[in-house]
Motif scaffolding. Structure first.
Motif, short mmCIF file in Angstrom:
data_model
loop_
_atom_site.label_atom_id
_atom_site.label_comp_id
_atom_site.label_asym_id
_atom_site.label_seq_id
_atom_site.Cartn_x
_atom_site.Cartn_y
_atom_site.Cartn_z
N HIS A 1 0.84 -1.19 0.00
CA HIS A 1 0.00 0.00 0.00
C HIS A 1 0.87 1.24 0.00
CE1 HIS A 1 -2.64 -2.85 2.53
NE2 HIS A 1 -3.02 -2.93 1.27
N TYR A 2 0.43 2.21 -0.74
CA TYR A 2 1.01 3.55 -0.63
C TYR A 2 0.41 4.20 0.60
CZ TYR A 2 0.93 8.59 -1.56
OH TYR A 2 1.02 9.94 -1.46
N SER A 3 1.23 4.86 1.37
CA SER A 3 0.74 5.47 2.60
C SER A 3 0.68 7.00 2.50
CB SER A 3 1.64 5.03 3.76
OG SER A 3 1.17 5.50 4.97
N ASN A 4 1.80 7.62 2.21
CA ASN A 4 1.81 9.08 2.04
C ASN A 4 3.10 9.52 1.37
OD1 ASN A 4 3.85 10.07 4.24
ND2 ASN A 4 2.53 8.55 5.26
N ALA A 5 3.15 10.78 0.98
CA ALA A 5 4.32 11.27 0.26
C ALA A 5 4.52 12.76 0.47
CB ALA A 5 4.17 10.99 -1.24
N ASN A 6 5.69 13.17 0.11
CA ASN A 6 6.06 14.59 0.14
C ASN A 6 6.89 14.86 -1.11
OD1 ASN A 6 6.68 17.18 0.86
ND2 ASN A 6 7.97 16.62 2.61
N PHE A 7 6.48 15.86 -1.87
CA PHE A 7 7.12 16.13 -3.16
C PHE A 7 7.38 17.64 -3.26
CE2 PHE A 7 7.03 17.47 -7.52
CZ PHE A 7 7.70 16.48 -8.21
N THR A 8 8.62 18.00 -3.56
CA THR A 8 8.99 19.42 -3.59
C THR A 8 9.85 19.70 -4.82
OG1 THR A 8 9.13 19.32 -1.18
CG2 THR A 8 10.07 21.26 -2.23
N PHE A 9 9.52 20.77 -5.55
CA PHE A 9 10.43 21.22 -6.61
C PHE A 9 11.72 21.68 -5.95
CE2 PHE A 9 6.47 22.32 -9.16
CZ PHE A 9 6.55 21.16 -9.92
N TYR A 10 12.80 21.36 -6.59
CA TYR A 10 14.07 21.62 -5.95
C TYR A 10 15.10 21.91 -7.03
CZ TYR A 10 18.40 20.40 -3.50
OH TYR A 10 19.66 20.40 -2.97
N SER A 11 15.63 23.10 -7.06
CA SER A 11 16.59 23.58 -8.06
C SER A 11 16.26 23.00 -9.44
CB SER A 11 18.02 23.32 -7.60
OG SER A 11 18.35 21.98 -7.64
N ASP A 12 17.12 22.12 -9.97
CA ASP A 12 16.91 21.61 -11.32
C ASP A 12 16.13 20.30 -11.35
OD1 ASP A 12 18.92 20.38 -9.93
OD2 ASP A 12 20.38 20.40 -11.58
N GLY A 13 15.30 20.10 -10.35
CA GLY A 13 14.54 18.84 -10.34
C GLY A 13 13.54 18.81 -9.20
N TYR A 14 13.57 17.74 -8.44
CA TYR A 14 12.64 17.60 -7.33
C TYR A 14 13.22 16.68 -6.28
CZ TYR A 14 11.41 13.19 -9.73
OH TYR A 14 11.46 11.95 -10.32
N GLN A 15 12.67 16.75 -5.10
CA GLN A 15 13.05 15.79 -4.06
C GLN A 15 11.86 15.53 -3.15
OE1 GLN A 15 16.40 17.74 -2.09
NE2 GLN A 15 15.02 18.52 -0.52
N TRP B 1 7.25 2.24 5.79
CA TRP B 1 8.68 2.49 5.61
C TRP B 1 8.83 3.59 4.57
CZ3 TRP B 1 11.08 1.66 0.85
CH2 TRP B 1 10.29 1.00 -0.10
N GLU B 2 9.91 4.35 4.65
CA GLU B 2 10.04 5.56 3.85
C GLU B 2 11.29 5.52 2.98
OE1 GLU B 2 10.19 9.07 6.31
OE2 GLU B 2 9.53 10.38 4.67
N ILE B 3 11.16 5.96 1.74
CA ILE B 3 12.32 6.08 0.85
C ILE B 3 12.38 7.52 0.33
CG2 ILE B 3 11.07 5.23 -1.20
CD1 ILE B 3 14.70 4.31 -0.46
N PHE B 4 13.58 8.10 0.35
CA PHE B 4 13.79 9.49 -0.07
C PHE B 4 14.41 9.52 -1.46
CE2 PHE B 4 13.78 9.38 4.50
CZ PHE B 4 13.06 10.52 4.87
N PHE B 5 14.14 10.59 -2.17
CA PHE B 5 14.71 10.72 -3.51
C PHE B 5 15.17 12.14 -3.77
CE2 PHE B 5 10.05 10.53 -3.58
CZ PHE B 5 9.73 11.82 -3.99
N CYS B 6 16.11 12.24 -4.69
CA CYS B 6 16.66 13.54 -5.11
C CYS B 6 16.93 13.43 -6.59
CB CYS B 6 17.95 13.80 -4.34
SG CYS B 6 18.85 15.25 -4.93
N VAL B 7 16.31 14.30 -7.39
CA VAL B 7 16.30 14.11 -8.84
C VAL B 7 16.68 15.41 -9.55
CG1 VAL B 7 14.86 13.40 -10.80
CG2 VAL B 7 14.46 12.41 -8.53
N ARG B 8 17.53 15.28 -10.57
CA ARG B 8 17.93 16.45 -11.36
C ARG B 8 17.75 16.14 -12.85
NH1 ARG B 8 20.55 19.12 -7.29
NH2 ARG B 8 21.91 17.92 -5.89
N PHE B 9 17.24 17.14 -13.58
CA PHE B 9 17.11 17.02 -15.04
C PHE B 9 18.25 17.77 -15.72
CE2 PHE B 9 12.66 16.59 -13.60
CZ PHE B 9 12.35 15.37 -14.18
N ASN B 10 18.59 17.35 -16.91
CA ASN B 10 19.65 18.07 -17.64
C ASN B 10 19.09 19.20 -18.49
OD1 ASN B 10 18.46 16.54 -19.67
ND2 ASN B 10 20.39 16.32 -20.79
#
Ligand SMILES: *[C@@H]1O[C@H](CO)[C@@H](O)[C@H](O)[C@H]1NC(C)=O
Ligand SMILES: *[C@@H]1O[C@H](CO)[C@@H](O)[C@H](O)[C@H]1NC(C)=O
Ligand SMILES: *[C@@H]1O[C@H](CO)[C@@H](O)[C@H](O)[C@H]1NC(C)=O
Ligand SMILES: *[C@@H]1O[C@H](CO)[C@@H](O)[C@H](O)[C@H]1NC(C)=O
Ligand SMILES: *[C@@H]1O[C@H](CO)[C@@H](O)[C@H](O)[C@H]1NC(C)=O
Ligand SMILES: *[C@@H]1O[C@H](CO)[C@@H](O)[C@H](O)[C@H]1NC(C)=O
Length: 757
Positions: A180-194, A209-218
């Protein structure tokens, strides 16, 4: 004709030795789609190094089919995500941190955006490519904790990438193991999102359980919007920078360029650690090709080059290296990524499961990856220290499920008797095993088995301690009792080694408790004596040895029948032989496993039975014959595994057939089979090597052992020990031929728990 072929093969064999060692690219032999269909469930996506945390690949939907590793050969792709398991059954786990490319502007990011494929997916070690029906091409590469998505969009339309943090692999089996998906947090961040996503459940009934991400586009998007909504109904879809909550949340990025690359880092700890992982491992402007090259060289240097064979037969090379690859996709090395506690010990998760792995995967893991293996054993012990119990299985940093015994005990015992020391605290290791053997785990009230814990430890311990067997008040009573016996044998081995004599004596006695389930009057097909359910008053329950009821969580035998479980006392074979009625009956009983089609090459409880002929004088050739029969159910193709890969358990089985040995976990004994190749060398580290040669025969038609030399000396036993060939390296030189000979006239393999006979 035949003679000509043999000659040609010899010639090619010599050529290939030079070829393989000269260029050293073993990855060319690996079909990443091996074992991905027909129930193999292996993960074909990018795993850039052995034990890498990131397993980047497609998530496919096709009717109500569960996509255990995300992948299915047909069906439509609904995302590409960073985390997967490999080769598991039960229910899909992970499939999180995803992106989905879309042609054009996206009016509703919550709609079904899946796409069929324009052609079959392609993959190599370190690389994966999907061509979607709408013309988008997605190429993937990765490192241990980050991934690179390279998109080529068709000309003429805006190019969009949708990030839906609620994306997680579904299960349609209706067993209560769906994520099951429980909840999330999504934020625009410089050249991408986290941000982060939180999920729960799955086969191990994990809490959030929680997994974090940090994403950049070219590229700079021309438009970016966050969204939030429930089902397919949008609550918001606008330019705010941040969204969070229990509704589906995420973002849509639209570009005018047709080529867009995104780099994604993940972490169990924090978004900033995800960014650190990303920027350290895939800095800006890293080319996809350089990541692919790095992945190939890591697999070559760290794994494949450990095993070298003299064969030009491409089917053999593909089966060998493809199987080695399938062994090390999981567990995941999550050292420095443990959200549960702070420790200087290594941390590994994604054990799936020791029930599958302890017979032949972990013994080969030790040989091929000794450094990781020591870390892995330390991690098992550290999990006990901080979580209370070692896992039998563990994913999303949570123990579960336990199918039978506490098989980490077998793994630790195996490591102990084979001299694994290093930085392992064996007093702690033994305490962890004693916890399994003495402390009843709290009941997690699993609907599939409400009697006792399926999370960890030995739920049926109250009966085991009180009666020396397990009554039907516990589910899986008989198969658990068989496994608890082997677990207690593990405790005996380590207690003995640590000089704890009273404990050693106690656990040796307990390791014989499988005998308490033996009903000598229970009969089937000319045989009497099988392990059966037993009541508190001591009486046996009538049992058809060909039936295991439903063979599942609520039944007396888990996933195999009494015929199979009645052979499962590898530490007590002399007694087993006596119970079965002596050598001839014992041979006939193994034969019947095959004649009656009880034996299933794809299921672990039966793995050792075909080789127990080695315990009967003059019958080693029958083990060899069975080994060759089993080999026929393997190949390097997509359906080339006889069952679930089970985290590489299935692959390690065929590798032992090739080596020509079979391990007895928890003992230093290896049963001798018949090696496949004229020459195989295994690099054991620290300058040590095991070299196995065969002359006079071949793997397909003339494979019976005629004679054997071990370390240059004539050998007459059907077994060798760890000390003979692995501890300091060694040689085994076989002469093979078309007909069985009575070469093994020496001492039989040990039955260490049978001393009381
Ligand atoms: C896509 O959306 C942008 C504005 O967000 C608009 O300028 C453009 O015309 C749209 N393109 C298409 C093909 O709808
Ligand atoms: C979401 O992430 C942002 C940025 O890291 C943070 O400021 C905010 O507190 C987080 N919100 C929630 C609900 O976790
Ligand atoms: C875009 O990607 C395609 C496929 O990888 C490649 O052939 C093409 O040269 C790239 N175009 C640009 C402008 O980089
Ligand atoms: C496991 O990960 C840790 C942290 O990245 C690393 O130091 C260690 O060398 C890794 N173990 C292996 C066997 O690669
Ligand atoms: C097996 O059967 C024999 C003959 O009926 C009986 O005497 C014996 O007690 C039985 N043994 C067990 C363990 O039930
Ligand atoms: C087996 O080999 C050992 C060691 O060489 C020797 O002592 C023994 O006599 C042999 N046994 C048989 C039955 O040949």
């Amino acid at each position: 004709m035949i003679r000509f072929r043999v000659g040609l093969q010899c010639l090619l064999a010599n050529l290939s030795v030079q070829l393989v060692s000269a260029q050293g690219d073993y990855t060319q032999y690996v079909n990443v789609f091996q074992g991905t269909t027909g129930g193999g469930n292996r993960f074909p996506g990018v795993v850039a190094a052995p034990f890498a945390m990131v397993k980047l690949g497609p998530d496919v939907q096709s009717g109500n089919a569960d996509a255990y590793s995300g992948y299915l050969p047909s069906g439509s792709i609904w995302g590409f995500s960073m985390m997967h398991e490999s080769g598991t059954g039960g229910a899909p786990k992970y499939g999180v941190v995803s992106q989905m490319p879309v042609v054009g502007n996206v009016s509703n990011p919550l709609a079904d955006l899946s796409q069929g494929r324009a052609s079959e997916d392609q993959g190599q070690i370190g690389y994966y490519k999907s061509s979607l029906a709408n013309g988008i091409v997605v190429e993937l590469a990765a490192t241990e904790r980050a991934g690179l998505y390279q998109y080529s969009f068709p000309q003429g339309s805006p190019a969009s990438i949708v990030v839906d943090v609620s994306h997680v692999l579904p299960s349609f089996r209706g067993l209560g193991w769906e994520q099951h998906y429980s909840n999330a947090n999504f934020t625009f961040y410089s050249d991408g999102y986290q941000g982060s996503g939180t999920y729960n459940n799955g086969w191990n009934l994990s809490p959030d359980w929680e997994i974090f991400f940090c994403v950049r586009f070219n590229q700079k998007p021309v438009s970016k919007k966050t969204f939030q909504g429930t089902g397919t109904t949008l609550t918001s879809y606008d330019s705010r920078d941040q969204v969070s909550g229990t509704e589906r949340v995420g973002g849509v990025f639209t570009f005018t360029e047709t080529n867009v690359t995104s780099r994604v880092g993940i972490s169990f700890i924090s978004s900033s650690q995800a960014c650190n992982n990303l920027d350290r491992e895939i800095p800006d402007r890293t080319s996809l090709q350089s990541l692919v090259d790095r992945a190939k060289s890591r697999w070559n240097n760290e794994v494949f080059s450990k095993v070298q064979i003299s064969s030009a037969n491409s089917a053999d090379l593909q089966l060998l290296y493809g199987s080695v690859y399938g062994m090390f996709l999981i567990p995941s090395n999550l050292t420095e990524e443990n959200p549960g506690w702070t420790s200087t010990e290594p941390y590994y998760s994604d054990q799936f499961t020791l029930w599958d792995l302890h017979r032949c995967q972990t013994p080969l893991f030790q040989i091929l990856q000794p450094v990781a293996y020591e870390e892995y054993v330390r991690a098992l012990i550290d999990i006990w220290k901080h979580d209370g119990y070692m896992p039998d299985a563990r994913s999303s940093n949570f123990n579960g499920r336990v199918q039978g015994g506490s098989n980490a005990d077998n793994v630790l015992a195996d490591a102990y008797v084979k001299g694994v020391r290093g930085a392992i605290n064996w007093e702690d290791g033994y305490s962890a095993m004693v916890t399994d053997a003495e402390k009843v785990p709290p009941n997690n009230n699993d609907p599939k088995a409400p009697d006792s814990s399926t999370k960890e430890g030995r739920g049926a311990l109250p009966d085991w301690l009180k009666y020396g067997y397990i009554t039907p008040s516990f589910t899986r009573a008989v198969s658990r009792a068989v496994e608890y016996s082997a677990n207690d044998f593990g405790l005996y081995q380590v207690a003995k080694g640590l000089g704890k004599e009273a404990d050693a004596e106690k656990y040796l006695k307990r390791s014989r408790n499988w005998r308490n389930h033996w009903d000598p009057n229970c009969s089937s097909n000319g045989h009497s004596g099988f392990v059966v359910p037993r009541l508190a008053d001591g009486s046996f329950v009538a049992q058809n040895p060909l039936s295991c009821g439903g063979c599942y969580w609520g039944d007396a035998y888990y996933e195999d029948n009494p015929w199979v479980y009645s052979m499962n006392a590898p530490h007590d074979i002399a007694t087993l032989k006596q119970y079965i009625g002596g050598d001839d009956k014992f041979v006939d009983r193994i034969n019947k496993l095959f004649d009656l089609k009880i034996f299933n090459a794809g299921n672990e409880p039966g793995f050792t039975s075909p080789f127990l002929y080695n315990f009967v004088p003059g019958k080693q050739h029958l083990s060899v014959q069975r080994s060759r029969e089993i080999s026929k159910s393997y190949n390097s193709g997509p359906s080339g595994l006889p069952g679930n890969s089970d985290a590489g358990a299935m692959e390690s089985n065929i590798l032992w057939q090739m080596i020509g040995l079979w391990p007895l976990t928890g003992q230093t004994t290896f049963l001798i089979l018949s090696p496949w190749f004229p020459e195989m060398k295994i690099n054991l580290g620290n300058g040590r090597e095991l070299k196995i040669t065969t002359t006079g025969g071949n793997k397909d038609t003339a494979f019976y052992v005629q004679s054997l030399k071990v370390n240059g000396k004539q050998w007459n036993k059907t077994w060798v020990t760890w000390q003979d060939i692995f501890e300091n390296g060694g040689t085994m030189d076989f002469v093979l031929g078309s007909n069985p000979t009575d070469w093994a006239t020496g001492e039989l393999p040990p039955s260490p728990a049978s001393g009381d006979q």
